[in-house]
Design a protein around this motif. Structure first.
Motif, PDB file in Angstrom:
ATOM      1  N   PRO A 118      19.945 -43.819 -25.798  1.00  0.00           N
ATOM      2  CA  PRO A 118      21.002 -44.569 -25.108  1.00  0.00           C
ATOM      3  C   PRO A 118      21.381 -45.834 -25.857  1.00  0.00           C
ATOM      4  O   PRO A 118      20.574 -46.408 -26.596  1.00  0.00           O
ATOM      5  N   THR A 119      22.613 -46.272 -25.664  1.00  0.00           N
ATOM      6  CA  THR A 119      23.113 -47.472 -26.342  1.00  0.00           C
ATOM      7  C   THR A 119      22.233 -48.683 -26.067  1.00  0.00           C
ATOM      8  O   THR A 119      22.023 -49.522 -26.950  1.00  0.00           O
ATOM      9  N   SER A 120      21.719 -48.784 -24.839  1.00  0.00           N
ATOM     10  CA  SER A 120      20.888 -49.936 -24.486  1.00  0.00           C
ATOM     11  C   SER A 120      19.650 -50.023 -25.366  1.00  0.00           C
ATOM     12  O   SER A 120      19.241 -51.108 -25.789  1.00  0.00           O
ATOM     13  N   ILE A 121      19.038 -48.873 -25.687  1.00  0.00           N
ATOM     14  CA  ILE A 121      17.820 -48.862 -26.507  1.00  0.00           C
ATOM     15  C   ILE A 121      18.137 -49.197 -27.958  1.00  0.00           C
ATOM     16  O   ILE A 121      17.483 -50.042 -28.575  1.00  0.00           O
ATOM     17  N   THR A 122      19.161 -48.550 -28.528  1.00  0.00           N
ATOM     18  CA  THR A 122      19.493 -48.781 -29.937  1.00  0.00           C
ATOM     19  C   THR A 122      19.973 -50.213 -30.171  1.00  0.00           C
ATOM     20  O   THR A 122      19.704 -50.794 -31.211  1.00  0.00           O
ATOM     21  N   ALA A 123      20.677 -50.790 -29.189  1.00  0.00           N
ATOM     22  CA  ALA A 123      21.154 -52.166 -29.342  1.00  0.00           C
ATOM     23  C   ALA A 123      19.997 -53.155 -29.307  1.00  0.00           C
ATOM     24  O   ALA A 123      19.985 -54.127 -30.065  1.00  0.00           O
ATOM     25  N   VAL A 124      19.023 -52.912 -28.453  1.00  0.00           N
ATOM     26  CA  VAL A 124      17.881 -53.819 -28.335  1.00  0.00           C
ATOM     27  C   VAL A 124      17.014 -53.767 -29.582  1.00  0.00           C
ATOM     28  O   VAL A 124      16.569 -54.795 -30.097  1.00  0.00           O
ATOM     29  N   PHE A 125      16.768 -52.571 -30.121  1.00  0.00           N
ATOM     30  CA  PHE A 125      15.896 -52.441 -31.279  1.00  0.00           C
ATOM     31  C   PHE A 125      16.599 -52.774 -32.592  1.00  0.00           C
ATOM     32  O   PHE A 125      15.941 -53.112 -33.578  1.00  0.00           O
ATOM     33  N   GLY A 126      17.930 -52.640 -32.639  1.00  0.00           N
ATOM     34  CA  GLY A 126      18.651 -52.995 -33.855  1.00  0.00           C
ATOM     35  C   GLY A 126      18.883 -51.811 -34.779  1.00  0.00           C
ATOM     36  O   GLY A 126      18.244 -50.762 -34.661  1.00  0.00           O
ATOM     37  N   LYS A 127      19.819 -51.995 -35.728  1.00  0.00           N
ATOM     38  CA  LYS A 127      20.225 -50.904 -36.614  1.00  0.00           C
ATOM     39  C   LYS A 127      19.147 -50.489 -37.606  1.00  0.00           C
ATOM     40  O   LYS A 127      19.151 -49.366 -38.107  1.00  0.00           O
ATOM     41  N   LYS A 128      18.217 -51.390 -37.931  1.00  0.00           N
ATOM     42  CA  LYS A 128      17.188 -51.086 -38.920  1.00  0.00           C
ATOM     43  C   LYS A 128      15.860 -50.674 -38.284  1.00  0.00           C
ATOM     44  O   LYS A 128      14.831 -50.631 -38.952  1.00  0.00           O
ATOM     45  N   SER A 129      15.884 -50.375 -36.999  1.00  0.00           N
ATOM     46  CA  SER A 129      14.647 -50.012 -36.313  1.00  0.00           C
ATOM     47  C   SER A 129      14.227 -48.599 -36.681  1.00  0.00           C
ATOM     48  O   SER A 129      14.988 -47.812 -37.258  1.00  0.00           O
ATOM     49  N   LEU A 130      13.011 -48.251 -36.297  1.00  0.00           N
ATOM     50  CA  LEU A 130      12.456 -46.921 -36.570  1.00  0.00           C
ATOM     51  C   LEU A 130      13.286 -45.826 -35.909  1.00  0.00           C
ATOM     52  O   LEU A 130      13.328 -44.700 -36.392  1.00  0.00           O
ATOM     53  N   LEU A 131      13.959 -46.168 -34.817  1.00  0.00           N
ATOM     54  CA  LEU A 131      14.736 -45.173 -34.081  1.00  0.00           C
ATOM     55  C   LEU A 131      15.993 -44.732 -34.817  1.00  0.00           C
ATOM     56  O   LEU A 131      16.491 -43.634 -34.592  1.00  0.00           O
ATOM     57  N   GLN A 132      16.524 -45.600 -35.707  1.00  0.00           N
ATOM     58  CA  GLN A 132      17.841 -45.331 -36.261  1.00  0.00           C
ATOM     59  C   GLN A 132      17.864 -45.071 -37.765  1.00  0.00           C
ATOM     60  O   GLN A 132      18.930 -44.835 -38.320  1.00  0.00           O
ATOM     61  N   VAL A 133      16.717 -45.114 -38.406  1.00  0.00           N
ATOM     62  CA  VAL A 133      16.697 -44.842 -39.839  1.00  0.00           C
ATOM     63  C   VAL A 133      16.856 -43.338 -40.089  1.00  0.00           C
ATOM     64  O   VAL A 133      16.598 -42.526 -39.196  1.00  0.00           O
ATOM     65  N   ILE A 219      11.990 -56.212 -22.351  1.00  0.00           N
ATOM     66  CA  ILE A 219      12.599 -55.226 -23.246  1.00  0.00           C
ATOM     67  C   ILE A 219      12.581 -53.847 -22.604  1.00  0.00           C
ATOM     68  O   ILE A 219      13.577 -53.114 -22.632  1.00  0.00           O
ATOM     69  N   ALA A 220      11.448 -53.475 -21.997  1.00  0.00           N
ATOM     70  CA  ALA A 220      11.319 -52.146 -21.396  1.00  0.00           C
ATOM     71  C   ALA A 220      12.309 -51.938 -20.260  1.00  0.00           C
ATOM     72  O   ALA A 220      12.837 -50.833 -20.074  1.00  0.00           O
ATOM     73  N   PHE A 223      15.706 -50.480 -21.159  1.00  0.00           N
ATOM     74  CA  PHE A 223      15.832 -49.089 -21.586  1.00  0.00           C
ATOM     75  C   PHE A 223      16.539 -48.242 -20.540  1.00  0.00           C
ATOM     76  O   PHE A 223      17.251 -47.298 -20.870  1.00  0.00           O
ATOM     77  N   LEU A 224      16.318 -48.551 -19.272  1.00  0.00           N
ATOM     78  CA  LEU A 224      16.902 -47.766 -18.187  1.00  0.00           C
ATOM     79  C   LEU A 224      17.929 -48.606 -17.437  1.00  0.00           C
ATOM     80  O   LEU A 224      17.825 -48.826 -16.230  1.00  0.00           O
ATOM     81  N   THR A 225      18.923 -49.078 -18.161  1.00  0.00           N
ATOM     82  CA  THR A 225      19.975 -49.867 -17.537  1.00  0.00           C
ATOM     83  C   THR A 225      21.258 -49.726 -18.334  1.00  0.00           C
ATOM     84  O   THR A 225      21.252 -49.232 -19.463  1.00  0.00           O
ATOM     85  N   LEU A 226      22.355 -50.143 -17.745  1.00  0.00           N
ATOM     86  CA  LEU A 226      23.628 -50.116 -18.454  1.00  0.00           C
ATOM     87  C   LEU A 226      23.678 -51.257 -19.470  1.00  0.00           C
ATOM     88  O   LEU A 226      23.168 -52.352 -19.202  1.00  0.00           O
ATOM     89  N   PRO A 227      24.270 -51.033 -20.641  1.00  0.00           N
ATOM     90  CA  PRO A 227      24.319 -52.076 -21.682  1.00  0.00           C
ATOM     91  C   PRO A 227      25.354 -53.147 -21.367  1.00  0.00           C
ATOM     92  O   PRO A 227      26.355 -53.311 -22.065  1.00  0.00           O
ATOM     93  N   LEU A 228      25.119 -53.912 -20.296  1.00  0.00           N
ATOM     94  CA  LEU A 228      26.028 -54.979 -19.887  1.00  0.00           C
ATOM     95  C   LEU A 228      25.418 -56.323 -20.283  1.00  0.00           C
ATOM     96  O   LEU A 228      24.397 -56.736 -19.733  1.00  0.00           O
ATOM     97  N   ASN A 229      26.052 -56.995 -21.222  1.00  0.00           N
ATOM     98  CA  ASN A 229      25.497 -58.222 -21.785  1.00  0.00           C
ATOM     99  C   ASN A 229      26.012 -59.446 -21.018  1.00  0.00           C
ATOM    100  O   ASN A 229      26.839 -60.220 -21.509  1.00  0.00           O
TER     101      ASN A 229
END
Length: 255
Positions: A118-133, A219-220, A223-229
């Motif tokens: 989900p967008t909320s997870i990738t945004a929190v961890f960042g583009k260079k995180s383990l999830l997105q490499v 942070i956790a 993970f289960l929320t809408l990406p509303l900043n």
């Protein structure tokens, strides 16, 4: 006559509100049906619900207030007890998989299924995180990060530490005179064990561990929320935590 008009003034907006949302749900399903064409008929039954929001509010309701399996039970009651359902959560069309064999295939078959979050997870961890490499780099980084706790030989190094931490925790709990919340207490103990494995055996204040627990929880929750900043919302808090951790890391490196 006046009483009837008052009732109409109350009922008509309510009926319009309900019908309006019903129309929006139908339009959302129609949008994806037209977008996917013939593939739409191959999808399992389900409901994409409202545009953008989808079934996210229902998902969050069950996973926040319980019971968590109530979300799936709603689909089972409406569409029958089957292996998969279609829905829309966290801003994306989603297939919910309920059968263990299919879950295993999704998690292991990298030729047919590409990992996504989900967008909320990738945004929190960042583009260079383990999830997105990329996939190959992900494997290398995963081996490096899992090395300290992977395999019997590595875990043998921490048996004494884990045993000591658990015994200390049990002794502390037994001396307390007020009831404990089991899940929270176990989670705190587990966090302490993991923290010491990755950060070493250097003594650390309990207040510092509690601070890290709070940061981890913030942070956790995102993970289960809408990406509303917006200030006060879980996603905003998680982004602030990620900014603080990165800043502290950079300061440590400079020193």
């Amino acid at each position: 006559m006046e009483l009837m008009l008052n009732w109409l003034l109350l009922i008509v907006p309510f009926v319009g509100f309900v019908l309006g949302f019903g129309v929006l749900k139908r339009l959302n399903n129609l949008y994806y049906a037209l977008k996917l064409g013939k593939k739409w008929d191959e999808l399992p039954p389900g409901d994409l619900s409202w545009p953008l929001i989808g079934s996210t509010l229902s998902f969050l309701k069950y996973f926040t207030f319980g019971p968590p399996d109530g979300f799936i039970r709603d689909f089972s009651r409406r569409y029958g007890k089957i292996d998969m359902y279609k829905t829309h959560i966290f801003g994306k069309p989603t297939l919910i998989v309920c059968k263990p064999e299919i879950c295993r295939q999704v998690l292991t078959d990298e030729t047919k299924f590409i990992p996504s979050y989900p967008t909320s997870i990738t945004a929190v961890f960042g583009k260079k995180s383990l999830l997105q490499v990329p996939k190959e780099e992900h494997r290398k980084l995963r081996r490096l990060t899992m090395a300290p706790i992977s395999g019997h030989a590595a875990l043998e190094m921490y048996i004494d530490h884990i045993e000591h931490t658990v015994i200390s925790g049990l002794e502390e709990w037994s001396s307390m005179k007020k009831p404990l919340e089991l899940l929270t207490t176990i989670k705190q103990l587990t966090f302490k064990v993991i923290w010491n494995i990755f950060m070493g055996s250097t003594p650390i204040k309990s207040t510092s561990i509690r601070e890290m627990e709070t940061l981890n929880e913030n942070i956790a929750l995102a993970f289960l929320t809408l990406p509303l900043n917006f200030p006060g919302l879980p996603f905003h808090k998680a982004l602030m935590v990620r900014t603080k951790i990165i800043s502290n890391t950079n300061v440590t490196k400079c020193r």
